[in-house]
Design an enzyme around this catalytic site. Structure first.
Site, PDB file in Angstrom:
ATOM      1  N   HIS A 123      -0.452  43.826 -35.673  1.00 51.88           N
ATOM      2  CA  HIS A 123      -0.925  45.018 -36.377  1.00 51.88           C
ATOM      3  C   HIS A 123      -2.378  44.777 -36.788  1.00 51.88           C
ATOM      4  CE1 HIS A 123      -1.183  47.919 -39.738  1.00 51.88           C
ATOM      5  NE2 HIS A 123      -0.127  48.519 -39.226  1.00 51.88           N
ATOM      6  N   ASP A 200       3.738  37.651 -40.747  1.00 48.18           N
ATOM      7  CA  ASP A 200       3.748  39.064 -41.103  1.00 48.18           C
ATOM      8  C   ASP A 200       5.192  39.532 -40.981  1.00 48.18           C
ATOM      9  OD1 ASP A 200       3.732  41.820 -41.168  1.00 48.18           O
ATOM     10  OD2 ASP A 200       2.128  42.080 -39.717  1.00 48.18           O
ATOM     11  N   GLN A 203       8.077  44.130 -40.720  1.00 46.02           N
ATOM     12  CA  GLN A 203       9.215  44.727 -40.016  1.00 46.02           C
ATOM     13  C   GLN A 203      10.467  43.862 -40.110  1.00 46.02           C
ATOM     14  OE1 GLN A 203       9.158  47.784 -38.723  1.00 46.02           O
ATOM     15  NE2 GLN A 203       6.997  48.027 -39.212  1.00 46.02           N
ATOM     16  N   LYS A 226       9.106  49.384 -46.676  1.00 47.40           N
ATOM     17  CA  LYS A 226       9.880  49.254 -45.443  1.00 47.40           C
ATOM     18  C   LYS A 226      11.262  48.656 -45.727  1.00 47.40           C
ATOM     19  CE  LYS A 226       5.627  48.632 -42.773  1.00 47.40           C
ATOM     20  NZ  LYS A 226       5.511  49.940 -42.128  1.00 47.40           N
ATOM     21  N   CYS A 364      -1.341  51.381 -35.050  1.00 48.36           N
ATOM     22  CA  CYS A 364      -2.236  50.351 -35.611  1.00 48.36           C
ATOM     23  C   CYS A 364      -2.170  49.057 -34.799  1.00 48.36           C
ATOM     24  CB  CYS A 364      -1.928  50.075 -37.079  1.00 48.36           C
ATOM     25  SG  CYS A 364      -2.318  51.453 -38.166  1.00 48.36           S
TER      26      CYS A 364
END
Length: 407
Positions: A123, A200, A203, A226, A364
């Site tokens: 991202h 990261d 998700q 999220k 993104c």
């Protein structure tokens, strides 16, 4: 265990509405998940009954607000199995968490000629901060290539990883492809050359069991919104031994022990990185999101989402003109695709007209789209409150759209 999807759906007020005269089907969960009423009520309750600044007040409201705020920190510690609450830092989101590491660890420990390693599927928030740091420090940003299926090329990763690598910053699960990366193996190899690893987890935290001690990562960044929680709130996990040697991110109240015009001494972690009045109400409400996930069970959530993913893939792949983008063996519940001869935005608008919310564009991840020679994709992403009957409607709608263009 089979989940009672209707009961779960009843907890989410936003799902029970019509869009363009049709019942809402919400398949934009990779962008943000919807919020259960327990989260909404907790946020309202804070402002109705407990509104006060935390940590510094001696009165009852301040005491309650502080206790509820720190209860959320403990819930997060448990959620990712961190060793202690002090390793949990509140931020505005995954983006700020990554920027915090770049601005503190990066500025102190990255020097001229050092290398930072990311992947093609990152991202923008896990690309741009490192580009800025490398420009400032005259360091080198290297990129791990991926296959046509959207998986990291392991041999290339091993070749790029050298004694010059000081940091590997990599996505756990791709927001654009759904690919799950082999994080534990990546961390182990990076540590062999003395590099730190930032994950990261924007998700992955909503789909996968996360155990930071087992993964042995140095940092993990993720966002509340999220995870069925409020927007504008994120978390940075860091190992104590790394956080303690990092300078503060911002100066101000709360992050200090003593201030004079001659000198300032900084607070202990995590408060050293939490300058000013935080997002108190949303932090308190976020605990209800974690309670919701814990009550249903991560394994049952994952099983349901995996089932939805396979069911959707089976149906969509039968459609003439359907082009899947990202077919990794290990995926979270994300399907990116295009329809032959159609712009993804047009497909998205046609689906919206039928009440189906998907995401269109580059998500993104422009360098990733360039890797595949695409302007963008249509992305359908599934959560625990989605059902097979909703997917049936998605498949039927996509088939009709594809038939218009590919007669």
């Amino acid at each position: 265990m089979s989940l009672n999807i209707e009961k779960i759906r009843s907890m989410f007020p936003v799902l029970h509405q019509e869009v363009h005269g049709r019942p809402l089907i919400y398949f934009d969960n990779a962008a943000t998940t919807q919020k259960p009423k327990s989260v909404i009520d907790a946020l309202s309750r804070y402002y109705e009954f407990d509104n006060a600044n935390i940590h510094r007040g001696a009165h009852a409201l301040a005491d309650r607000a502080t206790r509820y705020f720190e209860n959320t920190r403990e819930s997060i510690r448990d959620f990712i199995n961190a060793r202690e609450e002090a390793e949990i830092i509140f931020t505005k989101g995954t983006t700020e968490s990554i920027n915090l590491v770049a601005a503190t660890f990066g500025r102190k420990f990255i020097h001229k000629g050092d290398e930072i390693l990311i992947s093609t599927m990152e991202h923008h928030s896990n690309i741009v901060p490192w580009q800025m740091l490398c420009e400032e420090k005259e360091a080198i940003l290297k990129v791990i290539p991926i296959t046509e299926e959207g998986e990291i090329i392991w041999e290339s990763f091993l070749q790029l990883l050298t004694e010059k690598t000081k940091l590997v910053s990599i996505v756990h699960a791709s927001n654009a492809l759904g690919t799950i990366n082999p994080i534990k193996n990546i961390v182990a190899k990076a540590h062999e050359v003395g590099a730190k690893v930032l994950i990261d987890g924007a998700q992955s935290t909503s789909h996968l069991d996360i155990n930071v001690q087992e993964l042995d990562c140095d940092f993990l960044a993720f966002s509340a919104h999220k995870l069925y929680g409020p927007t504008g709130l994120g978390v940075l996990y860091g190992k104590r031994e790394v956080l303690e040697i990092m300078p503060p991110y911002q100066g101000g109240g709360e992050m200090i022990k003593e201030v004079s015009f001659e000198n300032t001494t900084f607070n202990e972690i995590p408060f050293k990185f939490e300058a000013g009045t935080p997002n108190i109400g949303d932090v308190i409400a976020f605990k209800k999101s974690l309670d919701f996930i814990k009550e249903i069970g991560k394994s049952d959530i994952k099983s349901h989402e995996d089932d939805l993913l396979q069911y959707a893939a089976n149906g969509l792949n039968e459609i003439k003109g359907f082009i899947p983008v990202g077919t990794a063996k290990e995926k979270v519940s994300v399907i990116s695709f295009n329809i032959q001869g159609m712009h993804p935005f047009d497909v998205g608008m046609m689906l919206d007209a039928k009440g189906i919310a998907v995401r269109t564009g580059h998500h993104c991840t422009q360098p990733l789209m360039q890797r595949f020679g695409l302007e963008g994709t249509v992305r359908a992403s599934f959560a625990v409150y989605n059902s097979k009957s909703e997917i049936d409607q998605l498949v039927e709608s996509v088939a009709r759209i594809a038939k218009i263009k590919n007669k």
